[in-house]
Scaffold this motif. Structure first.
Motif, PDB file in Angstrom:
ATOM      1  N   PHE A 114       0.974  -1.341  -0.089  1.00 57.93           N
ATOM      2  CA  PHE A 114      -0.138   0.046   0.005  1.00 57.93           C
ATOM      3  C   PHE A 114       0.829   1.290  -0.044  1.00 57.93           C
ATOM      4  CE2 PHE A 114      -2.127  -3.623   1.578  1.00 57.93           C
ATOM      5  CZ  PHE A 114      -3.490  -3.558   1.260  1.00 57.93           C
ATOM      6  N   PRO A 115       1.265   1.729  -1.214  1.00 61.90           N
ATOM      7  CA  PRO A 115       2.022   3.161  -1.175  1.00 61.90           C
ATOM      8  C   PRO A 115       1.279   4.513  -0.908  1.00 61.90           C
ATOM      9  CG  PRO A 115       1.217   2.555  -3.457  1.00 61.90           C
ATOM     10  CD  PRO A 115       0.781   1.349  -2.541  1.00 61.90           C
ATOM     11  N   SER A 116       2.162   5.127  -0.428  1.00 64.85           N
ATOM     12  CA  SER A 116       1.556   6.608  -0.286  1.00 64.85           C
ATOM     13  C   SER A 116       1.433   7.245  -1.621  1.00 64.85           C
ATOM     14  CB  SER A 116       2.706   7.331   0.722  1.00 64.85           C
ATOM     15  OG  SER A 116       3.568   7.718   0.084  1.00 64.85           O
ATOM     16  N   GLU A 117       0.839   8.543  -1.363  1.00 63.72           N
ATOM     17  CA  GLU A 117       0.646   9.397  -2.656  1.00 63.72           C
ATOM     18  C   GLU A 117       2.391   9.909  -3.021  1.00 63.72           C
ATOM     19  OE1 GLU A 117      -1.499  12.832  -2.291  1.00 63.72           O
ATOM     20  OE2 GLU A 117      -3.380  11.589  -1.759  1.00 63.72           O
ATOM     21  N   PRO A 118       2.718   9.568  -4.102  1.00 66.58           N
ATOM     22  CA  PRO A 118       4.091   9.919  -4.564  1.00 66.58           C
ATOM     23  C   PRO A 118       4.481  11.197  -4.531  1.00 66.58           C
ATOM     24  CG  PRO A 118       2.964   9.107  -6.503  1.00 66.58           C
ATOM     25  CD  PRO A 118       1.996   9.009  -5.497  1.00 66.58           C
ATOM     26  N   THR A 119       5.670  11.674  -4.183  1.00 70.56           N
ATOM     27  CA  THR A 119       6.240  13.034  -4.443  1.00 70.56           C
ATOM     28  C   THR A 119       7.188  12.843  -5.551  1.00 70.56           C
ATOM     29  OG1 THR A 119       5.992  13.385  -2.251  1.00 70.56           O
ATOM     30  CG2 THR A 119       7.524  14.802  -3.223  1.00 70.56           C
ATOM     31  N   PHE A 120       6.833  14.034  -6.506  1.00 64.78           N
ATOM     32  CA  PHE A 120       7.810  13.630  -8.042  1.00 64.78           C
ATOM     33  C   PHE A 120       8.796  14.743  -7.590  1.00 64.78           C
ATOM     34  CE2 PHE A 120       8.554  15.580 -12.118  1.00 64.78           C
ATOM     35  CZ  PHE A 120       9.061  14.700 -12.587  1.00 64.78           C
ATOM     36  N   LEU A 121       9.918  14.189  -7.983  1.00 61.82           N
ATOM     37  CA  LEU A 121      11.381  14.959  -7.846  1.00 61.82           C
ATOM     38  C   LEU A 121      11.892  14.821  -9.305  1.00 61.82           C
ATOM     39  CD1 LEU A 121      13.477  16.115  -6.217  1.00 61.82           C
ATOM     40  CD2 LEU A 121      14.758  13.909  -6.105  1.00 61.82           C
ATOM     41  N   ALA A 122      11.809  15.888 -10.055  1.00 60.29           N
ATOM     42  CA  ALA A 122      12.342  16.435 -11.384  1.00 60.29           C
ATOM     43  C   ALA A 122      13.719  16.227 -11.610  1.00 60.29           C
ATOM     44  CB  ALA A 122      11.662  17.596 -12.021  1.00 60.29           C
ATOM     45  N   SER A 123      14.304  15.587 -12.622  1.00 58.51           N
ATOM     46  CA  SER A 123      15.694  15.785 -12.837  1.00 58.51           C
ATOM     47  C   SER A 123      16.090  15.706 -14.201  1.00 58.51           C
ATOM     48  CB  SER A 123      16.375  14.470 -11.916  1.00 58.51           C
ATOM     49  OG  SER A 123      15.904  13.357 -12.731  1.00 58.51           O
ATOM     50  N   GLY A 124      15.634  16.458 -14.927  1.00 56.48           N
ATOM     51  CA  GLY A 124      16.083  16.523 -16.306  1.00 56.48           C
ATOM     52  C   GLY A 124      15.175  17.707 -17.187  1.00 56.48           C
ATOM     53  N   GLU A 125      15.403  17.724 -18.414  1.00 60.85           N
ATOM     54  CA  GLU A 125      14.616  18.606 -19.382  1.00 60.85           C
ATOM     55  C   GLU A 125      13.349  17.861 -20.098  1.00 60.85           C
ATOM     56  OE1 GLU A 125      15.576  21.626 -19.576  1.00 60.85           O
ATOM     57  OE2 GLU A 125      17.211  21.237 -18.069  1.00 60.85           O
ATOM     58  N   GLU A 126      13.229  16.592 -20.226  1.00 62.98           N
ATOM     59  CA  GLU A 126      12.174  15.798 -20.445  1.00 62.98           C
ATOM     60  C   GLU A 126      10.880  15.860 -19.717  1.00 62.98           C
ATOM     61  OE1 GLU A 126      12.058  14.648 -23.768  1.00 62.98           O
ATOM     62  OE2 GLU A 126      14.173  15.690 -23.916  1.00 62.98           O
ATOM     63  N   GLU A 127       9.708  15.654 -20.403  1.00 63.60           N
ATOM     64  CA  GLU A 127       8.584  15.786 -19.429  1.00 63.60           C
ATOM     65  C   GLU A 127       8.559  14.366 -18.723  1.00 63.60           C
ATOM     66  OE1 GLU A 127       4.432  16.237 -18.576  1.00 63.60           O
ATOM     67  OE2 GLU A 127       5.601  17.248 -19.593  1.00 63.60           O
ATOM     68  N   GLY A 128       8.407  14.501 -17.524  1.00 66.61           N
ATOM     69  CA  GLY A 128       8.143  13.521 -16.505  1.00 66.61           C
ATOM     70  C   GLY A 128       9.362  12.619 -16.198  1.00 66.61           C
ATOM     71  N   GLN A 129      10.652  13.342 -16.409  1.00 65.75           N
ATOM     72  CA  GLN A 129      12.034  12.689 -16.203  1.00 65.75           C
ATOM     73  C   GLN A 129      12.346  12.867 -14.509  1.00 65.75           C
ATOM     74  OE1 GLN A 129      15.050  14.193 -18.720  1.00 65.75           O
ATOM     75  NE2 GLN A 129      16.433  12.550 -18.173  1.00 65.75           N
ATOM     76  N   GLY A 130      12.445  12.040 -14.069  1.00 70.80           N
ATOM     77  CA  GLY A 130      12.929  12.199 -12.454  1.00 70.80           C
ATOM     78  C   GLY A 130      12.441  10.928 -11.749  1.00 70.80           C
ATOM     79  N   ALA A 131      12.241  11.133 -10.468  1.00 71.30           N
ATOM     80  CA  ALA A 131      11.895  10.028  -9.493  1.00 71.30           C
ATOM     81  C   ALA A 131      10.615  10.277  -8.734  1.00 71.30           C
ATOM     82  CB  ALA A 131      13.004   9.826  -8.640  1.00 71.30           C
ATOM     83  N   LEU A 132      10.056   9.102  -8.433  1.00 72.30           N
ATOM     84  CA  LEU A 132       8.718   9.282  -7.638  1.00 72.30           C
ATOM     85  C   LEU A 132       9.301   8.708  -6.134  1.00 72.30           C
ATOM     86  CD1 LEU A 132       5.966   8.094  -9.812  1.00 72.30           C
ATOM     87  CD2 LEU A 132       6.541  10.217  -9.061  1.00 72.30           C
ATOM     88  N   LEU A 133       8.916   9.615  -5.036  1.00 74.49           N
ATOM     89  CA  LEU A 133       9.269   8.976  -3.711  1.00 74.49           C
ATOM     90  C   LEU A 133       7.960   8.797  -3.068  1.00 74.49           C
ATOM     91  CD1 LEU A 133      11.581  12.311  -3.060  1.00 74.49           C
ATOM     92  CD2 LEU A 133      12.422  10.157  -4.168  1.00 74.49           C
ATOM     93  N   VAL A 134       8.224   7.436  -2.512  1.00 72.33           N
ATOM     94  CA  VAL A 134       6.977   6.710  -1.818  1.00 72.33           C
ATOM     95  C   VAL A 134       7.151   6.087  -0.835  1.00 72.33           C
ATOM     96  CG1 VAL A 134       5.023   5.064  -2.295  1.00 72.33           C
ATOM     97  CG2 VAL A 134       6.519   6.483  -4.360  1.00 72.33           C
ATOM     98  N   THR A 135       6.526   5.973   0.393  1.00 72.64           N
ATOM     99  CA  THR A 135       6.523   5.100   1.555  1.00 72.64           C
ATOM    100  C   THR A 135       5.269   4.057   0.892  1.00 72.64           C
ATOM    101  OG1 THR A 135       4.748   6.386   2.653  1.00 72.64           O
ATOM    102  CG2 THR A 135       7.088   6.731   3.214  1.00 72.64           C
TER     103      THR A 135
END
Length: 100
Positions: free
Chosen positions: A35-56
């Protein structure tokens, strides 16, 4: 989006979906009895959606929680760290604009 899912094996689980509305493609992360929490998006790049999702994530079988990092494009795990305490799956994510 965080969604309830059933895989026909576990009693329940929640999934995180990444929806590309331009291409009509949905990419999902799901683990049975998790059961994941709502993710937090951490952008890392120029492209749409490029980055990481941080989740508990709360493991419904063991009752233990972990901190999970997903590649935001592929939805594949890049890091998972067990936590010393149980965190309920109702924690909420946040989005912060660059420089905000």
């Amino acid at each position: 989006a965080v969604l309830w899912r059933a895989d026909g094996v576990a009693y329940g689980a929640m999934a995180i979906d990444r929806t590309d509305v331009c291409r009509g493609k949905v990419t999902t992360w799901m683990r049975p009895a998790s059961f994941p929490s709502e993710p937090t998006f951490l952008a890392s790049g120029e492209e749409e959606g490029q980055g990481a999702l941080l989740v508990t994530v709360l493991n419904g079988t063991s009752g233990r929680s972990s901190f999970l990092t997903l590649d935001a494009t592929t939805m594949q795990p890049t890091l998972e760290v067990p936590l010393p305490v149980r965190i309920p799956f109702t924690t909420h994510g946040q989005w912060y604009p660059p420089g905000g």
